[in-house]
Design an enzyme around this catalytic site. Structure first.
Site, PDB file in Angstrom:
ATOM      1  N   CYS A 160     112.543 148.865  25.258  1.00 15.51           N
ATOM      2  CA  CYS A 160     112.546 147.502  26.931  1.00 15.51           C
ATOM      3  C   CYS A 160     111.266 147.009  26.875  1.00 15.51           C
ATOM      4  CB  CYS A 160     112.934 148.486  27.749  1.00 15.51           C
ATOM      5  SG  CYS A 160     114.635 149.727  27.449  1.00 15.51           S
ATOM      6  N   ARG A 183     110.798 144.380  21.624  1.00 15.19           N
ATOM      7  CA  ARG A 183     111.043 145.383  22.231  1.00 15.19           C
ATOM      8  C   ARG A 183     112.208 145.973  22.583  1.00 15.19           C
ATOM      9  NH1 ARG A 183     105.176 147.060  25.100  1.00 15.19           N
ATOM     10  NH2 ARG A 183     106.831 148.842  26.308  1.00 15.19           N
ATOM     11  N   TRP A 190     116.441 148.400  24.535  1.00 13.98           N
ATOM     12  CA  TRP A 190     116.998 148.867  23.791  1.00 13.98           C
ATOM     13  C   TRP A 190     117.992 149.947  24.409  1.00 13.98           C
ATOM     14  CZ3 TRP A 190     116.032 153.328  21.102  1.00 13.98           C
ATOM     15  CH2 TRP A 190     116.551 153.705  20.206  1.00 13.98           C
ATOM     16  N   ASN A 214     112.347 151.089  31.262  1.00 12.61           N
ATOM     17  CA  ASN A 214     111.518 151.236  30.293  1.00 12.61           C
ATOM     18  C   ASN A 214     110.665 152.679  30.099  1.00 12.61           C
ATOM     19  OD1 ASN A 214     108.010 150.204  28.743  1.00 12.61           O
ATOM     20  ND2 ASN A 214     109.689 151.192  27.283  1.00 12.61           N
ATOM     21  N   GLY A 215     111.504 153.360  29.212  1.00 11.47           N
ATOM     22  CA  GLY A 215     111.287 155.001  28.771  1.00 11.47           C
ATOM     23  C   GLY A 215     112.691 155.720  29.354  1.00 11.47           C
ATOM     24  N   GLU A 232     108.419 153.241   1.394  1.00 12.08           N
ATOM     25  CA  GLU A 232     108.860 152.110   2.046  1.00 12.08           C
ATOM     26  C   GLU A 232     109.801 150.476   1.267  1.00 12.08           C
ATOM     27  OE1 GLU A 232     107.208 151.000   5.144  1.00 12.08           O
ATOM     28  OE2 GLU A 232     107.805 148.789   4.472  1.00 12.08           O
ATOM     29  N   LYS A 283     112.626 149.089   4.267  1.00  9.11           N
ATOM     30  CA  LYS A 283     112.590 148.311   4.135  1.00  9.11           C
ATOM     31  C   LYS A 283     113.759 147.566   3.359  1.00  9.11           C
ATOM     32  CE  LYS A 283     110.073 147.191   5.615  1.00  9.11           C
ATOM     33  NZ  LYS A 283     108.689 147.759   5.848  1.00  9.11           N
ATOM     34  N   GLU A 287     116.420 149.181   6.802  1.00 12.84           N
ATOM     35  CA  GLU A 287     116.253 148.367   8.091  1.00 12.84           C
ATOM     36  C   GLU A 287     116.696 146.988   8.284  1.00 12.84           C
ATOM     37  OE1 GLU A 287     112.344 148.676   9.771  1.00 12.84           O
ATOM     38  OE2 GLU A 287     112.126 147.824   7.576  1.00 12.84           O
ATOM     39  N   HIS A 330     116.279 167.728  -9.039  1.00 11.67           N
ATOM     40  CA  HIS A 330     116.217 169.026  -8.168  1.00 11.67           C
ATOM     41  C   HIS A 330     117.517 168.448  -7.240  1.00 11.67           C
ATOM     42  CE1 HIS A 330     112.753 170.799 -10.258  1.00 11.67           C
ATOM     43  NE2 HIS A 330     112.059 169.732  -9.591  1.00 11.67           N
ATOM     44  N   LYS A 368     110.354 146.013  17.644  1.00 10.82           N
ATOM     45  CA  LYS A 368     109.270 146.432  16.624  1.00 10.82           C
ATOM     46  C   LYS A 368     108.730 147.260  17.647  1.00 10.82           C
ATOM     47  CE  LYS A 368     107.105 143.669  13.900  1.00 10.82           C
ATOM     48  NZ  LYS A 368     106.607 144.220  12.533  1.00 10.82           N
TER      49      LYS A 368
HETATM   50  C1  F6R Z   1     109.110 149.272   9.546  1.00  5.10           C
HETATM   51  C2  F6R Z   1     108.382 149.142  10.527  1.00  5.10           C
HETATM   52  C3  F6R Z   1     109.305 150.737  11.509  1.00  5.10           C
HETATM   53  C4  F6R Z   1     107.605 150.708  11.774  1.00  5.10           C
HETATM   54  C5  F6R Z   1     106.915 151.450  12.912  1.00  5.10           C
HETATM   55  C6  F6R Z   1     105.729 151.871  13.517  1.00  5.10           C
HETATM   56  O1  F6R Z   1     109.475 147.816   9.179  1.00  5.10           O
HETATM   57  O2  F6R Z   1     107.708 148.130  11.318  1.00  5.10           O
HETATM   58  O3  F6R Z   1     109.419 151.340  11.225  1.00  5.10           O
HETATM   59  O4  F6R Z   1     106.491 150.894  10.855  1.00  5.10           O
HETATM   60  O5  F6R Z   1     108.339 151.312  14.126  1.00  5.10           O
HETATM   61  O6  F6R Z   1     105.497 150.868  14.235  1.00  5.10           O
HETATM   62  P1  F6R Z   1     104.109 151.036  14.448  1.00  5.10           P
HETATM   63  O7  F6R Z   1     103.362 150.313  13.578  1.00  5.10           O
HETATM   64  O8  F6R Z   1     103.626 149.448  15.882  1.00  5.10           O
HETATM   65  O9  F6R Z   1     103.829 151.967  15.571  1.00  5.10           O
END
Ligand code: F6R
Length: 609
Positions: free
Chosen positions: A2, A27, A76, A102-103, A482, A486, A489, A505, A604
Site C-alpha cells: 500500500c 505499491r 494491496w 501501510n503494513g 526468471e 515472467k 506473473e 527426478h 511493483k
Molecule cells: C517480478 C518482480 C518481482 C520483484 C520482487 C523484488 O517481475 O518484479 O519478483 O523482483 O518483488 O522487488 P525488488 O527488486 O523491488 O526488491
C-alpha cells in the site's frame, strides 16, 4: 504494502492527494480511498475498488467541497479481499477519526476482540480497522495522546496517517517498519510512503525513523518518540528528480522497458567502464577489504533473486569466491552464519522490499558489510546499506521487472570483475576480453530485437498452452526460473523453471503433448547435456521452444521452434537469453488479453512481509 499520502495546508487537498497517490500505484492498485475534513470539520470519506482512476471517476461524479487537510491510500490487500469496504481510510464508530495504514497489524485479532467487548462495531475484514477504533478508545480530547497510547498496543509493521474531526488543523503520522517520509512545504506539509510522490510540491523531507510520531500542522512539524520525547528533526534536501515515464507510443510500459534495455546497458557501461577502467562509485569498500572477503552472501526477492543466482555463478567463476544466495524472506529468520568477513549483496529494484530491508538489518547486526545493488535512487535500501551500486535503469513502471533485471545482471559482471581483479583471479588479458564482450552487449540487444516479429509469432502460436516448463543448465538455470516467473506473473499460466538435469527426478512426469517447454540452450560446455534433455522431452511429445545460438542448425532437429541469440561467451549468455524470455512472456500475455503492466494480485514494490 500500500501507499499513503497526506496533506495539510491551504490549497485544495483532493487534487494534490490524487496526483501524489498516482505516483504510489506501484505499491498496490486493488482499491484506493481518501478522507478529508471540510471547513465545518465534517469527515468526508471516498473509496473505490480497483485502480486509482476509479476513485478519480468517483470525484468527477460526486465533486467534493474545498478541503485543506486529508489522507489517502492505495491498497494491496493483505487482510480482506479488495472492495470498497476494505479500502482505506478506515474510521472509528463515531465517524470522527480516519486512518490510513501501510503494513500488517499482527495482533489485530486480540485487539479486535478487546474493542468488540467495549462495543466497537467493525465493518471491514481488514487488520487496519482496529487502529481508528483503538485511537477512539483512548481519546479523551487529546489526539496526540490517544495515538501515542494506541501505538503502544500495536504489534507488527505500520506507517500511519491519522486525522480527526475534533482537530481539523492537525495530521498525525507514525511508523514502525513501513517507510514514511514527511515533506516540508511553505505553509503546507505532507506525509508520503516515498519521496517521488511529493517531489512536485517540495524537496525538503524528513525520513521518519522507526518508532517516531510526527504531528503536522500547516505551519510546522513536531517529532516525538513513541514515549512522547521530543526529537529534533533532520531535514534533507532531495537532489534527485523523477521524470514521469510515458509510454511514448508503445502499447504497454513493459514492452517499452524491454526496448530500453540496450540503451540502459549502454549508459551503464559508459558510466562504469570508463576507458575500460572499472568505476564502481558508491561501493565504498577498500581493495584490502575485498581481497580478504571470505564469503559473499546475496539476498533478494523474485526477479532480483534470479539476478542474484546468476551473480553467484559469475562471482564464483571470476572471483573464485564462495557465494551463498537466499531469498530475503528465508535469510532473515534463519540466523545466518555471517560475520565481518562476509560481504552481503542486497539486490532490489525498488529498494523498498520489506524482506530485503529486514535481511540487510540482520546482516548488519551480525557485523557484515552490506552493498546494495539497487535502481531507485534515495530508496530505503540505498540509505541503509554500507555502499550502493545504482543500476540507473530509469523508472520501471511495468510490474514485471525487465530492464531492472538485466541492469542487475550487468552490475554483477562488473562487480565480479572488480573482485576478480583485486583477488588476482583473472589475468589482465582475460579481464580486457571480458570488458570488450560486455561493451558489445548493447548492440547485440538491438540484433535480438530485429527478430521481434518472429518471437511474437512463436509466442502467439504457443499462447494456448495451459502449462509451461522452462529448462536451463548452469548459468542459464536462473534464466529458466526468471523466464517462468515472467510468464506466470503476467499471463497467469502455470509455469515452472527447472535445472534441466532435475527433469528426470520428477518434473518429466508432466510432459505430454499439452505442455510447452522452453529450453535455453546456447552454445556452452553444457550444450550436449541440454540437447539430450530436449530429446527426452520430444520423445514424450512435449512442444519445445529452443533459445539457441545463431547458426546452430543442429538444434532444429530437437525443437518445434527456435529463437536465435547472437554468440557470446558462455558466462554472458543470461544477459542475452533474458530478452527473448521477456518477449515470449509479453506476447503470450497480450495475446491472452491480460493486463501486462498491472497484473492481478501484484504490486511493483512489496513493502510487507
Ligand atoms: C517480478 C518482480 C518481482 C520483484 C520482487 C523484488 O517481475 O518484479 O519478483 O523482483 O518483488 O522487488 P525488488 O527488486 O523491488 O526488491
Amino acid at each position: 504494502m500500500c501507499g499513503i499520502v497526506g496533506y495539510i495546508g491551504s490549497k485544495d487537498t483532493m487534487p494534490i492527494l490524487l496526483d501524489s497517490l498516482k505516483k504510489l500505484e506501484y505499491r498496490g492498485y486493488d482499491s484506493s480511498g481518501m478522507a478529508f475534513l471540510d471547513h465545518e470539520a465534517h469527515l468526508l470519506v471516498r473509496k473505490a475498488k480497483g485502480k486509482i482512476c476509479n476513485l478519480e471517476e468517483l470525484f468527477r461524479a460526486q465533486p467534493l467541497p474545498y478541503t485543506r487537510v486529508g489522507i489517502s491510500h492505495t491498497r494491496w490487500a493483505t487482510h480482506g479481499f479488495p472492495s470498497d469496504i476494505n479500502a482505506h481510510p478506515h474510521i472509528d464508530g463515531k465517524n470522527s477519526i480516519a486512518v490510513v495504514h501501510n503494513g500488517i497489524i499482527e495482533n489485530y485479532k486480540e485487539l479486535r476482540d478487546f474493542l468488540k467487548k467495549k462495543g466497537c462495531k467493525f465493518v471491514s475484514a481488514t487488520d487496519s480497522e482496529v487502529i481508528p477504533h483503538l485511537i477512539a478508545h483512548f481519546y479523551k480530547g487529546d489526539l496526540f495522546s490517544a495515538v501515542k497510547q494506541a501505538l503502544q498496543k500495536l504489534i507488527g509493521t505500520f506507517a500511519l496517517g491519522v486525522i480527526s474531526r475534533d482537530h481539523p488543523g492537525m495530521l498525525i503520522a507514525a511508523r514502525v517498519g513501513s517507510p514514511l517520509i514527511i515533506g516540508i512545504g511553505e505553509k503546507e506539509n505532507f506525509i508520503a510512503s516515498d519521496v517521488p510522490a511529493i517531489l512536485d510540491f517540495t524537496r525538503r523531507v524528513i525520513y521518519l525513523k522507526d518508532s517516531e510520531i510526527a504531528v503536522l500542522t500547516k505551519d510546522k512539524v513536531d517529532l516525538y518518540t513513541f514515549e512522547g520525547k521530543k526529537v529534533t528533526p533532520h531535514i534533507d534536501t532531495v537532489s534527485f528528480s523523477v521524470t514521469t515515464a510515458r509510454k511514448e507510443g508503445y502499447p504497454h510500459f513493459m514492452i517499452k522497458e524491454i526496448h530500453e534495455q540496450s540503451s540502459v546497458l549502454e549508459q551503464m557501461l559508459a558510466l562504469r567502464l570508463k576507458n575500460k577502467k572499472l568505476v564502481l562509485e558508491g561501493l565504498k569498500l577498500s581493495d584490502a577489504f575485498l581481497k580478504n572477503v571470505r564469503k559473499v552472501s546475496i539476498v533478494a526477492c523474485g526477479t532480483a533473486y534470479h539476478a542474484g543466482l546468476v551473480g553467484k555463478y559469475i562471482i564464483e567463476s571470476l572471483g573464485r569466491l564462495s557465494v551463498e544466495i537466499e531469498t530475503s524472506s528465508e535469510f532473515r529468520y534463519r540466523n545466518p552464519i555471517i560475520d565481518k568477513h562476509t560481504l552481503v549483496l542486497a539486490v532490489s529494484q525498488s529498494g523498498e522490499t520489506a524482506d530485503t530491508l529486514a535481511a540487510v538489518r540482520e546482516a548488519k547486526a551480525k557485523g557484515a558489510k552490506v552493498i546494495a545493488i539497487c535502481n531507485v535512487v534515495g530508496s530505503s535500501l540505498a540509505r541503509e546499506a554500507d555502499g550502493i551500486l545504482y543500476t540507473y535503469a530509469g523508472q520501471e513502471i511495468g510490474v514485471a521487472s525487465t530492464k531492472a533485471y538485466t541492469a542487475q545482471l550487468m552490475m554483477f559482471y562488473l562487480l565480479a570483475l572488480k573482485l576478480a581483479t583485486v583477488r588476482k583471479s583473472i589475468t589482465p588479458k582475460a579481464s580486457k576480453e571480458l570488458m570488450d564482450q560486455l561493451l558489445r552487449v548493447p548492440a547485440l540487444y538491438k540484433e535480438v530485437l530485429k527478430d521481434i516479429h518472429k518471437i511474437q509469432k512463436i509466442a502467439e502460436a504457443n499462447s494456448h498452452f495451459g502449462c509451461f516448463l522452462f529448462l536451463g543448465r548452469h548459468v542459464n538455470y536462473p534464466s529458466a526460473l526468471e523466464g517462468a516467473l515472467k510468464l506466470k506473473e503476467i499471463s497467469y499460466i502455470p509455469a515452472e523453471g527447472y535445472a534441466a538435469g532435475e527433469m528426470k527426478h520428477g518434473p518429466i512426469a508432466l510432459i505430454d503433448e499439452y505442455r510447452a517447454v522452453v529450453c535455453i540452450n546456447p552454445q556452452s560446455h553444457v550444450y550436449d547435456k541440454m540437447s539430450s534433455n530436449m530429446q527426452e522431452i520430444r520423445a514424450r511429445k512435449g512442444n519445445v521452444i529452443a533459445i539457441a545460438t545463431r547458426g546452430d542448425h543442429e538444434i532444429k532437429s530437437n525443437a518445434d521452434y527456435v529463437i536465435d541469440i547472437p554468440k557470446v561467451a558462455d558466462i554472458l549468455s543470461p544477459l542475452l537469453v533474458a530478452l527473448p524470455l521477456q518477449l515470449l512472456a509479453y506476447y503470450i500475455a497480450v495475446k491472452r488479453g491480460c493486463d501486462v503492466d498491472q497484473p492481478r494480485n501484484l504490486a511493483k514494490s512489496v513493502t510487507v512481509e
